[in-house]
Motif scaffolding. Structure first.
Motif, PDB file in Angstrom:
ATOM      1  N   HIS A  25      48.265   5.256  12.386  1.00  0.00           N
ATOM      2  CA  HIS A  25      49.500   4.591  11.968  1.00  0.00           C
ATOM      3  C   HIS A  25      49.371   4.185  10.500  1.00  0.00           C
ATOM      4  O   HIS A  25      48.401   3.517  10.121  1.00  0.00           O
ATOM      5  N   ALA A  26      50.354   4.574   9.676  1.00  0.00           N
ATOM      6  CA  ALA A  26      50.367   4.206   8.258  1.00  0.00           C
ATOM      7  C   ALA A  26      51.022   2.845   8.104  1.00  0.00           C
ATOM      8  O   ALA A  26      52.163   2.642   8.521  1.00  0.00           O
ATOM      9  N   THR A  27      50.278   1.903   7.520  1.00  0.00           N
ATOM     10  CA  THR A  27      50.797   0.547   7.333  1.00  0.00           C
ATOM     11  C   THR A  27      50.584   0.083   5.899  1.00  0.00           C
ATOM     12  O   THR A  27      49.803   0.673   5.146  1.00  0.00           O
ATOM     13  N   VAL A  28      51.295  -0.981   5.555  1.00  0.00           N
ATOM     14  CA  VAL A  28      51.163  -1.615   4.245  1.00  0.00           C
ATOM     15  C   VAL A  28      50.916  -3.105   4.461  1.00  0.00           C
ATOM     16  O   VAL A  28      51.263  -3.660   5.505  1.00  0.00           O
ATOM     17  N   ALA A  29      50.344  -3.749   3.458  1.00  0.00           N
ATOM     18  CA  ALA A  29      50.150  -5.193   3.470  1.00  0.00           C
ATOM     19  C   ALA A  29      50.175  -5.665   2.024  1.00  0.00           C
ATOM     20  O   ALA A  29      49.942  -4.879   1.098  1.00  0.00           O
ATOM     21  N   CYS A  30      50.470  -6.946   1.834  1.00  0.00           N
ATOM     22  CA  CYS A  30      50.503  -7.525   0.483  1.00  0.00           C
ATOM     23  C   CYS A  30      49.633  -8.765   0.387  1.00  0.00           C
ATOM     24  O   CYS A  30      49.708  -9.646   1.247  1.00  0.00           O
ATOM     25  N   LEU A  90      47.182  -1.771  -6.508  1.00  0.00           N
ATOM     26  CA  LEU A  90      46.685  -1.412  -5.181  1.00  0.00           C
ATOM     27  C   LEU A  90      45.323  -2.069  -5.022  1.00  0.00           C
ATOM     28  O   LEU A  90      44.447  -1.927  -5.879  1.00  0.00           O
ATOM     29  N   LEU A  91      45.141  -2.814  -3.954  1.00  0.00           N
ATOM     30  CA  LEU A  91      43.841  -3.422  -3.674  1.00  0.00           C
ATOM     31  C   LEU A  91      42.906  -2.391  -3.051  1.00  0.00           C
ATOM     32  O   LEU A  91      41.739  -2.303  -3.405  1.00  0.00           O
ATOM     33  N   GLY A  92      43.433  -1.610  -2.118  1.00  0.00           N
ATOM     34  CA  GLY A  92      42.591  -0.610  -1.486  1.00  0.00           C
ATOM     35  C   GLY A  92      43.249   0.021  -0.282  1.00  0.00           C
ATOM     36  O   GLY A  92      44.338  -0.369   0.134  1.00  0.00           O
ATOM     37  N   LEU A  93      42.563   1.018   0.249  1.00  0.00           N
ATOM     38  CA  LEU A  93      42.986   1.711   1.462  1.00  0.00           C
ATOM     39  C   LEU A  93      41.960   1.366   2.535  1.00  0.00           C
ATOM     40  O   LEU A  93      40.757   1.543   2.331  1.00  0.00           O
ATOM     41  N   HIS A 126      45.837   2.875   9.184  1.00  0.00           N
ATOM     42  CA  HIS A 126      45.467   3.119   7.791  1.00  0.00           C
ATOM     43  C   HIS A 126      46.342   2.191   6.955  1.00  0.00           C
ATOM     44  O   HIS A 126      47.557   2.368   6.885  1.00  0.00           O
ATOM     45  N   ARG A 127      45.703   1.208   6.356  1.00  0.00           N
ATOM     46  CA  ARG A 127      46.416   0.148   5.626  1.00  0.00           C
ATOM     47  C   ARG A 127      46.310   0.365   4.127  1.00  0.00           C
ATOM     48  O   ARG A 127      45.223   0.472   3.586  1.00  0.00           O
ATOM     49  N   TYR A 128      47.468   0.416   3.474  1.00  0.00           N
ATOM     50  CA  TYR A 128      47.550   0.414   2.023  1.00  0.00           C
ATOM     51  C   TYR A 128      47.817  -1.037   1.646  1.00  0.00           C
ATOM     52  O   TYR A 128      48.896  -1.561   1.928  1.00  0.00           O
ATOM     53  N   CYS A 129      46.824  -1.684   1.056  1.00  0.00           N
ATOM     54  CA  CYS A 129      46.973  -3.099   0.730  1.00  0.00           C
ATOM     55  C   CYS A 129      47.267  -3.264  -0.757  1.00  0.00           C
ATOM     56  O   CYS A 129      46.519  -2.770  -1.606  1.00  0.00           O
ATOM     57  N   PHE A 130      48.357  -3.948  -1.035  1.00  0.00           N
ATOM     58  CA  PHE A 130      48.825  -4.151  -2.405  1.00  0.00           C
ATOM     59  C   PHE A 130      48.593  -5.579  -2.859  1.00  0.00           C
ATOM     60  O   PHE A 130      48.559  -6.508  -2.047  1.00  0.00           O
ATOM     61  N   ARG A 180      38.993  -9.712   4.936  1.00  0.00           N
ATOM     62  CA  ARG A 180      38.353  -8.716   4.073  1.00  0.00           C
ATOM     63  C   ARG A 180      39.212  -8.430   2.842  1.00  0.00           C
ATOM     64  O   ARG A 180      38.701  -8.336   1.724  1.00  0.00           O
ATOM     65  N   CYS A 181      40.517  -8.294   3.034  1.00  0.00           N
ATOM     66  CA  CYS A 181      41.399  -8.026   1.901  1.00  0.00           C
ATOM     67  C   CYS A 181      41.437  -9.209   0.927  1.00  0.00           C
ATOM     68  O   CYS A 181      41.436  -9.010  -0.290  1.00  0.00           O
ATOM     69  N   ILE A 182      41.458 -10.428   1.439  1.00  0.00           N
ATOM     70  CA  ILE A 182      41.424 -11.607   0.563  1.00  0.00           C
ATOM     71  C   ILE A 182      40.130 -11.609  -0.249  1.00  0.00           C
ATOM     72  O   ILE A 182      40.137 -11.825  -1.465  1.00  0.00           O
ATOM     73  N   ASP A 183      39.021 -11.357   0.407  1.00  0.00           N
ATOM     74  CA  ASP A 183      37.741 -11.362  -0.298  1.00  0.00           C
ATOM     75  C   ASP A 183      37.649 -10.239  -1.328  1.00  0.00           C
ATOM     76  O   ASP A 183      37.114 -10.441  -2.423  1.00  0.00           O
ATOM     77  N   ASP A 184      38.179  -9.060  -1.015  1.00  0.00           N
ATOM     78  CA  ASP A 184      38.204  -7.977  -2.006  1.00  0.00           C
ATOM     79  C   ASP A 184      39.054  -8.375  -3.203  1.00  0.00           C
ATOM     80  O   ASP A 184      38.692  -8.113  -4.356  1.00  0.00           O
TER      81      ASP A 184
END
Length: 148
Positions: A6-11, A66-69, A82-86, A128-132
């Motif tokens: 599943h393709a997802t996004v986050a901010c 883009l923060l990461g995939l 699969h998260r694309y995090c912005f 994990r995204c916050i720490d990155d």
């Protein structure tokens, strides 16, 4: 049967040391997540990030990097995401915005407050995204190549 992630996004949206989160009901429990959701047909990843943030928090945001995939396997439903995090900038809160079903509302939390609420996080990707982000990871938006 063919495996389909599943393709997802986050901010990640940060203001004065606080991060924008969504408190919602998922899988019958109250959880905290970044504004996030699924990519819709015909939508770019950046467009999806803007839309999901607005639908879940009432905030207009503008993705700047883009923060990461990220890949996440959810044991609860057997789905791979699969998260694309912005990294996005908060532009404006719409006070009368209609939020998605299941959304309790937006929260602004510090990293310390997030850690204290770790059992409520929707997945390990949240912290994990916050720490990155706090480590300074950033990629230009044109890292993503999409058909116009």
């Amino acid at each position: 049967m063919r495996w389909t992630p599943h393709a997802t996004v986050a901010c990640i949206v940060e203001q004065q040391g606080r991060f924008l989160f969504v408190e919602e009901i998922a899988g019958g429990r109250r959880v905290i997540n970044q504004p996030a959701g699924h990519l819709e047909q015909g939508e770019s990843f950046v467009e999806a990030a803007r839309r999901e943030a607005l639908e879940e928090t009432g905030w207009i945001v503008e993705p700047e990097a883009l923060l990461g995939l990220y890949t996440y396997y959810a044991p609860s439903n057997g789905v791979t995401y699969h998260r694309y995090c912005f990294i996005a900038r908060a532009v404006e809160q719409l006070p009368d915005a209609q939020l998605d079903t299941g959304i309790i509302g937006p929260l602004w939390l510090t990293r310390t407050e997030i850690e204290a609420r770790r059992p409520e996080l929707r997945s390990d990707l949240v912290i994990r995204c916050i720490d990155d982000y706090l480590r300074g990871i950033r990629y230009p938006l044109d890292f993503i190549q999409e058909n116009a």
